[in-house]
Design a protein around this motif. Structure first.
Motif, PDB file in Angstrom:
ATOM      1  N   MET A  14       1.763  -3.020  -5.582  1.00  0.00           N
ATOM      2  CA  MET A  14       2.794  -3.956  -6.035  1.00  0.00           C
ATOM      3  C   MET A  14       2.254  -4.915  -7.079  1.00  0.00           C
ATOM      4  O   MET A  14       1.044  -5.085  -7.243  1.00  0.00           O
ATOM      5  CB  MET A  14       3.319  -4.773  -4.851  1.00  0.00           C
ATOM      6  CG  MET A  14       2.297  -5.731  -4.292  1.00  0.00           C
ATOM      7  SD  MET A  14       2.943  -6.824  -3.019  1.00  0.00           S
ATOM      8  CE  MET A  14       1.612  -8.030  -2.946  1.00  0.00           C
ATOM      9  N   ALA A  23       7.349  -7.448  -3.247  1.00  0.00           N
ATOM     10  CA  ALA A  23       7.490  -6.008  -3.027  1.00  0.00           C
ATOM     11  C   ALA A  23       8.722  -5.688  -2.194  1.00  0.00           C
ATOM     12  O   ALA A  23       9.506  -4.793  -2.522  1.00  0.00           O
ATOM     13  CB  ALA A  23       6.233  -5.460  -2.357  1.00  0.00           C
ATOM     14  N   THR A  73       7.724  -1.094  -7.204  1.00  0.00           N
ATOM     15  CA  THR A  73       7.043  -2.316  -6.790  1.00  0.00           C
ATOM     16  C   THR A  73       5.814  -2.643  -7.635  1.00  0.00           C
ATOM     17  O   THR A  73       5.373  -3.794  -7.668  1.00  0.00           O
ATOM     18  CB  THR A  73       6.613  -2.226  -5.317  1.00  0.00           C
ATOM     19  OG1 THR A  73       5.783  -1.071  -5.133  1.00  0.00           O
ATOM     20  CG2 THR A  73       7.832  -2.123  -4.408  1.00  0.00           C
ATOM     21  N   GLY A 128       5.884  -5.711   2.549  1.00  0.00           N
ATOM     22  CA  GLY A 128       6.703  -4.857   1.690  1.00  0.00           C
ATOM     23  C   GLY A 128       7.737  -4.048   2.445  1.00  0.00           C
ATOM     24  O   GLY A 128       8.527  -3.322   1.855  1.00  0.00           O
TER      25      GLY A 128
END
Length: 224
Positions: A14, A23, A73, A128
């Motif tokens: 990310m 993310a 991301t 994330g």
């Protein structure tokens, strides 16, 4: 819990500064865009909890916008997503919601493009990882970790059997299924998280089944 996985420990590839605020937010934006089916012309983001309190400082606004642009991301354009959205003619509106929503890091995204609309409620729950709680007003749960089909249909006898039979006939395993309906014989949505992404022809076959209104593919495993 259903929404825990390895990303909670190691996180995704990310652009920072935060896996939860960046993310996860990118992935939420991508789910919303894929639900709409095209790049949105207008987007309203209603932010709750810590998302609402810190989104400017943590870059959550840029991350959500990047997702709406279908960036991954780790896309180096994330820090300039607002400029990219402006170039694309996307109108963005940011609203502070009341309370925490379903999770402290949650957002409701409402999108419009032409005559098409889409709405999701989702949260970034750490590392994330995301949890999607609602698609177009239906209370369903998906993670975005697997290829997902969202099917809008009438609540009629045999619909689920025909959908699962079709997936099985193509050798596609269902990892998770969730259903919500507005009422007996009313509109309903079924989501399938699958072990592998189906071919486009399978989506077309689903659309030809009785009582099927719409079929949408959500697949964050595919690079943009």
């Amino acid at each position: 819990m259903r929404f825990k996985n390895v990303f909670s420990i190691i996180g995704p590839s990310m652009v920072g500064p935060s896996s939860s605020h960046t993310a996860g937010a990118v992935r939420i934006g991508r789910v919303a865009r894929q639900l709409l089916g095209c790049q949105p012309e207008k987007a309203q983001m209603t932010l709750f909890g810590s998302f609402a309190e810190t989104y400017w400082g943590h870059g959550t606004d840029l991350a959500l916008t990047a997702g709406l642009l279908n960036f991954d991301t780790d896309d180096e354009r994330i820090p300039e997503a607002d400029l990219e959205a402006e170039k694309a003619g996307m109108e963005l509106e940011w609203v502070q919601g009341r309370g925490n929503g379903p999770h402290p890091n949650s957002v409701k995204i409402t999108l419009q493009a032409g005559g098409c609309k889409a709405e999701i409620v989702a949260a970034s729950i750490g590392g994330g990882t995301i949890a999607v709680y609602s698609l177009n007003g239906f209370d369903v749960q998906i993670t975005g970790e697997y290829p997902t089909i969202a099917v809008t249909h009438s609540d009629s006898q045999g619909v689920l059997a025909s959908l699962t039979s079709l997936l099985s006939s193509e050798g596609i395993n269902i990892g998770y299924m969730d259903v919500d309906r507005k009422g007996r014989s009313g509109a309903a949505m079924t989501v399938f998280e699958l072990d592998s992404a189906p071919a486009r022809v399978l989506i077309e076959e689903m659309l030809r089944l009785p009582h099927i209104l719409e079929v949408t593919m959500i697949d964050l495993t595919q690079r943009s």
